[in-house]
Design an enzyme around this catalytic site. Structure first.
Site, PDB file in Angstrom:
ATOM      1  N   ASN A   9      46.986  21.873  24.746  1.00 16.66           N
ATOM      2  CA  ASN A   9      46.017  21.194  23.885  1.00 16.66           C
ATOM      3  C   ASN A   9      46.759  20.027  23.264  1.00 16.66           C
ATOM      4  O   ASN A   9      47.535  20.210  22.335  1.00 16.66           O
ATOM      5  CB  ASN A   9      45.492  22.162  22.817  1.00 16.66           C
ATOM      6  CG  ASN A   9      44.558  21.464  21.833  1.00 16.66           C
ATOM      7  OD1 ASN A   9      44.173  20.314  22.048  1.00 16.66           O
ATOM      8  ND2 ASN A   9      44.203  22.153  20.759  1.00 16.66           N
ATOM      9  N   LYS A  11      45.566  17.713  21.561  1.00 16.92           N
ATOM     10  CA  LYS A  11      44.928  17.265  20.307  1.00 16.92           C
ATOM     11  C   LYS A  11      44.751  15.736  20.366  1.00 16.92           C
ATOM     12  O   LYS A  11      44.480  15.218  21.448  1.00 16.92           O
ATOM     13  CB  LYS A  11      45.744  17.745  19.101  1.00 16.92           C
ATOM     14  CG  LYS A  11      45.973  19.261  19.180  1.00 16.92           C
ATOM     15  CD  LYS A  11      46.508  19.897  17.940  1.00 16.92           C
ATOM     16  CE  LYS A  11      46.657  21.397  18.166  1.00 16.92           C
ATOM     17  NZ  LYS A  11      47.126  22.119  16.990  1.00 16.92           N
ATOM     18  N   HIS A  94      37.982  25.303  18.144  1.00 17.17           N
ATOM     19  CA  HIS A  94      39.375  25.277  17.664  1.00 17.17           C
ATOM     20  C   HIS A  94      39.363  25.307  16.131  1.00 17.17           C
ATOM     21  O   HIS A  94      38.461  24.736  15.503  1.00 17.17           O
ATOM     22  CB  HIS A  94      40.089  24.020  18.172  1.00 17.17           C
ATOM     23  CG  HIS A  94      41.562  24.067  17.925  1.00 17.17           C
ATOM     24  ND1 HIS A  94      42.107  23.754  16.702  1.00 17.17           N
ATOM     25  CD2 HIS A  94      42.599  24.432  18.715  1.00 17.17           C
ATOM     26  CE1 HIS A  94      43.426  23.921  16.765  1.00 17.17           C
ATOM     27  NE2 HIS A  94      43.744  24.333  17.974  1.00 17.17           N
ATOM     28  N   GLU A  96      40.913  23.663  14.021  1.00 12.71           N
ATOM     29  CA  GLU A  96      40.874  22.334  13.394  1.00 12.71           C
ATOM     30  C   GLU A  96      39.443  21.800  13.351  1.00 12.71           C
ATOM     31  O   GLU A  96      39.065  21.076  12.430  1.00 12.71           O
ATOM     32  CB  GLU A  96      41.824  21.379  14.141  1.00 12.71           C
ATOM     33  CG  GLU A  96      43.273  21.704  13.805  1.00 12.71           C
ATOM     34  CD  GLU A  96      44.278  21.405  14.913  1.00 12.71           C
ATOM     35  OE1 GLU A  96      43.947  20.652  15.853  1.00 12.71           O
ATOM     36  OE2 GLU A  96      45.399  21.939  14.828  1.00 12.71           O
ATOM     37  N   GLU A 166      44.342  32.330  18.011  1.00 13.44           N
ATOM     38  CA  GLU A 166      45.255  31.407  17.342  1.00 13.44           C
ATOM     39  C   GLU A 166      45.237  31.653  15.832  1.00 13.44           C
ATOM     40  O   GLU A 166      44.364  31.117  15.128  1.00 13.44           O
ATOM     41  CB  GLU A 166      44.828  29.958  17.607  1.00 13.44           C
ATOM     42  CG  GLU A 166      44.821  29.575  19.073  1.00 13.44           C
ATOM     43  CD  GLU A 166      45.005  28.075  19.263  1.00 13.44           C
ATOM     44  OE1 GLU A 166      45.956  27.705  19.954  1.00 13.44           O
ATOM     45  OE2 GLU A 166      44.238  27.282  18.702  1.00 13.44           O
ATOM     46  N   GLY A 172      51.161  24.816  14.407  1.00 10.93           N
ATOM     47  CA  GLY A 172      51.909  23.640  13.976  1.00 10.93           C
ATOM     48  C   GLY A 172      52.896  23.902  12.849  1.00 10.93           C
ATOM     49  O   GLY A 172      53.410  22.969  12.237  1.00 10.93           O
ATOM     50  N   SER A 212      52.454  27.782  17.688  1.00 12.79           N
ATOM     51  CA  SER A 212      53.901  27.577  17.800  1.00 12.79           C
ATOM     52  C   SER A 212      54.526  28.261  19.023  1.00 12.79           C
ATOM     53  O   SER A 212      55.642  28.776  18.953  1.00 12.79           O
ATOM     54  CB  SER A 212      54.607  28.015  16.515  1.00 12.79           C
ATOM     55  OG  SER A 212      54.128  27.264  15.410  1.00 12.79           O
TER      56      SER A 212
HETATM   57  P1  13P Z   1      50.967  24.430  18.073  1.00 12.39           P
HETATM   58  O1  13P Z   1      51.438  24.965  19.416  1.00 12.39           O
HETATM   59  O2  13P Z   1      51.411  23.021  17.817  1.00 12.39           O
HETATM   60  O3  13P Z   1      51.280  25.375  16.970  1.00 12.39           O
HETATM   61  O4  13P Z   1      49.360  24.331  18.164  1.00 12.39           O
HETATM   62  C1  13P Z   1      48.657  25.424  18.601  1.00 12.39           C
HETATM   63  C2  13P Z   1      47.252  25.014  18.836  1.00 12.39           C
HETATM   64  O5  13P Z   1      46.528  24.703  17.911  1.00 12.39           O
HETATM   65  C3  13P Z   1      46.776  24.965  20.230  1.00 12.39           C
HETATM   66  O6  13P Z   1      45.400  24.841  20.278  1.00 12.39           O
END
Ligand code: 13P
Length: 250
Positions: A9, A11, A94, A96, A166, A172, A212
């Site tokens: 992803n 983003k 997601h 976010e 997740e 992150g 992560s």
């Molecule tokens: P990270 O791997 O940067 O923690 O992000 C995970 C994520 O949100 C994947 O959709």
């Protein structure tokens, strides 16, 4: 045996040129693999990526879509539009999007139905906040999100849904859930699916972990009984790191 599915992803990262460079690099460094590889890229990169993965085992997905096929929704992209350019996967719900764009479980459910209407394979995200984990509500939150996301889908559609567990506190932050905790959560999601759709269906659903994930923890996470791969954010931005996650067995 369920296959492993590892999805990137990106983003809101990578311009088309960077995306094409990444694909060229990934193709040369990933050896023969039985892992299913998906890159979920920004809308503007989609078509470039689709052209550049032709003849490889890499598949391309979007990171979001609207639940209607067309209409007066300025700035939105529909499942029908994604399908038309050859997109095969789409991330839905997601954290976010839930957090910054107000996506509710009901919207997530509508988007899943629209994905299936348009032959897109959804990767639906569920996950608890830190305070929910600390107050012992994590399993309740993620099983409820799962149930609401899948509401009204056929067994066959459920079997074709990828779920990404997740935990929000692990995204992150560099904090990964321990492989035991992550596996317990994934098992609880599978048990909820079994309760509603039967064990046969539950055993077929791919459930990833995200938060992560990096080359150093991939092998341990993927050696558990129920984690079927990962949705990778930060560590998917460099082809070298992402390829190490794909080649976790080595
Ligand atoms: P990270 O791997 O940067 O923690 O992000 C995970 C994520 O949100 C994947 O959709």
């Amino acid at each position: 045996m369920r296959r492993k599915v590892i999805a990137a992803n990106w983003k809101m990262n990578k311009l088309p040129n960077d995306a094409m460079k990444f694909i060229a690099e990934l193709v040369t460094i990933v050896k023969e693999t039985d892992v299913e590889i998906i890159l979920c890229v920004p809308y503007i990169d989609l078509f470039y990526c689709i052209l550049n993965v032709q003849g490889t085992n890499i598949k391309i997905g979007a990171q979001n879509m609207h639940f209607e096929d067309s209409g007066a929704y300025t700035g939105e992209i529909s499942g029908e539009m994604l399908k038309c350019i050859g997109v095969k996967y789409v991330i839905i719900g997601h954290s976010e999007r839930r957090q910054y764009f107000g996506e509710t479980d009901e919207i997530v459910n509508k988007k899943l139905k629209s994905a299936f209407r348009n032959d897109l394979k959804p990767i639906v995200c569920v996950g608890e906040k830190l305070e929910e984990r600390e107050s012992g509500k994590a399993i309740e939150v993620i099983t409820s999100q799962t149930q609401k996301a899948l509401d009204g889908l056929t067994k066959e559609q459920v079997e074709n849904t990828i779920i990404a567990y997740e935990p929000i506190w692990a995204i992150g932050t560099g904090k990964t859930a321990t492989s035991e905790d992550a596996n317990e959560s994934v098992k609880a999601i599978r048990a909820k699916i079994a309760e509603i759709y039967g064990d046969d269906t539950a055993q077929k659903v791919i459930i990833q972990y995200g938060g992560s994930v990096k080359p150093s923890n991939a092998k341990e996470l993927f050696s558990t009984s129920d984690i079927d791969g990962a949705l990778v954010g930060g560590a998917s931005l460099k082809a070298e790191d992402f390829s190490k996650i794909i080649e976790y067995k080595d």
